[in-house]
Design an enzyme around this catalytic site. Structure first.
Site, mmCIF file in Angstrom:
data_model
loop_
_atom_site.group_PDB
_atom_site.id
_atom_site.type_symbol
_atom_site.label_atom_id
_atom_site.label_comp_id
_atom_site.label_asym_id
_atom_site.label_seq_id
_atom_site.Cartn_x
_atom_site.Cartn_y
_atom_site.Cartn_z
ATOM 1 N N GLY A 154 1.056 -1.067 0.106
ATOM 2 C CA GLY A 154 -0.062 -0.062 -0.016
ATOM 3 C C GLY A 154 0.640 1.650 0.202
ATOM 4 O O GLY A 154 2.362 1.151 0.534
ATOM 5 N N GLN A 213 3.041 9.847 0.867
ATOM 6 C CA GLN A 213 4.482 9.174 0.751
ATOM 7 C C GLN A 213 5.405 9.749 -0.544
ATOM 8 O O GLN A 213 6.345 9.432 0.014
ATOM 9 C CB GLN A 213 4.153 7.474 0.980
ATOM 10 C CG GLN A 213 3.496 7.526 2.206
ATOM 11 C CD GLN A 213 3.727 5.928 2.044
ATOM 12 O OE1 GLN A 213 2.262 4.898 1.519
ATOM 13 N NE2 GLN A 213 4.062 5.232 3.041
ATOM 14 N N GLU A 242 -3.636 3.372 4.991
ATOM 15 C CA GLU A 242 -3.331 4.400 4.024
ATOM 16 C C GLU A 242 -4.144 5.856 4.174
ATOM 17 O O GLU A 242 -3.517 6.221 3.722
ATOM 18 C CB GLU A 242 -4.013 3.222 2.722
ATOM 19 C CG GLU A 242 -3.030 2.537 1.977
ATOM 20 C CD GLU A 242 -0.959 2.684 2.348
ATOM 21 O OE1 GLU A 242 -0.889 4.111 2.219
ATOM 22 O OE2 GLU A 242 -0.489 2.003 2.830
#
Ligand code: QAP
Ligand code: CO
Length: 178
Positions: free
Chosen positions: A46, A51, A142
């Site tokens: 994920g 990120q 997430e």
């Protein structure tokens, strides 16, 4: 396609809440493709857009089925969700989580055992996903990223302070070796 650099804790960008996506076009499609390639390259299951330094509410996941008899093929469960939100949640589950932004560290995190998530697919079509087990954990992990939250922020105070110190120490040791 392209591979992004993954931001690591304690990068302050990971702590910022991301922006809702308003227009789904070619740029979002490219973002999803590049995030997917980056996730596979990094051997993750994920990845959230922030990120990789992109301030948008987009996640990609490819969570293997928990059925051990079936061997899993990469891409089988690949999904991208734009503007995901949890609309239902139930039960409790504890799982030893890791994160591409906190490489090499794992800790038990308590989450909801099942969730229903609403969002848009990469064509802008509305979707609803019901998930249990590892997939439910991954969705919550997430969506946390999009809200500026890492799994280590979900630990109790003592565990959290302990692991954060350990990570910062490991980073400092790494820096000295270079
Ligand atoms: C989020 O995590 C997640 O430490 C995705 O050295 C976590 O892909 C979903 C990874 C737990 C479900 C359960 C971590 C790779 C990958 C590391 C990941 C590492 C290499 C983590
Ligand atoms: Co993560």
């Amino acid at each position: 396609m392209a591979i992004f650099e993954i931001l690591k804790y304690p990068d302050p960008f990971l702590k910022k809440k991301t922006q809702h996506v308003e227009i789904i076009g070619a740029d979002i499609e490219k973002l999803i493709d590049d995030m997917t390639e980056t996730m596979y390259f990094a051997r993750g299951i994920g990845l959230a857009a922030n990120q990789v330094g992109v301030d948008k509410r987009v996640v990609v996941l490819d969570v293997p089925d928990e059925d051990e008899k079936k061997d899993y093929k990469k891409g089988e469960n690949l999904i991208a969700i734009i503007n995901p939100e949890i609309i239902e949640q139930d039960g409790k589950i504890k799982y030893e989580e890791g994160c591409l932004s906190v490489p090499g560290f794992n800790a038990d995190v308590k989450r909801f055992a099942s969730v229903k998530v609403r969002g848009l697919d990469k064509n802008g079509k509305g979707i609803e996903i019901y998930a249990e087990g590892l997939f439910a954990i991954a969705l919550q992990h997430e969506i946390d990223h999009l809200n500026g939250m890492l799994f280590i922020d979900r630990l109790g105070r003592l565990k959290r302070e302990f692991i954060k110190k350990k990570i910062l120490k490991a980073i400092e040791e790494e820096r000295k070796r270079l």
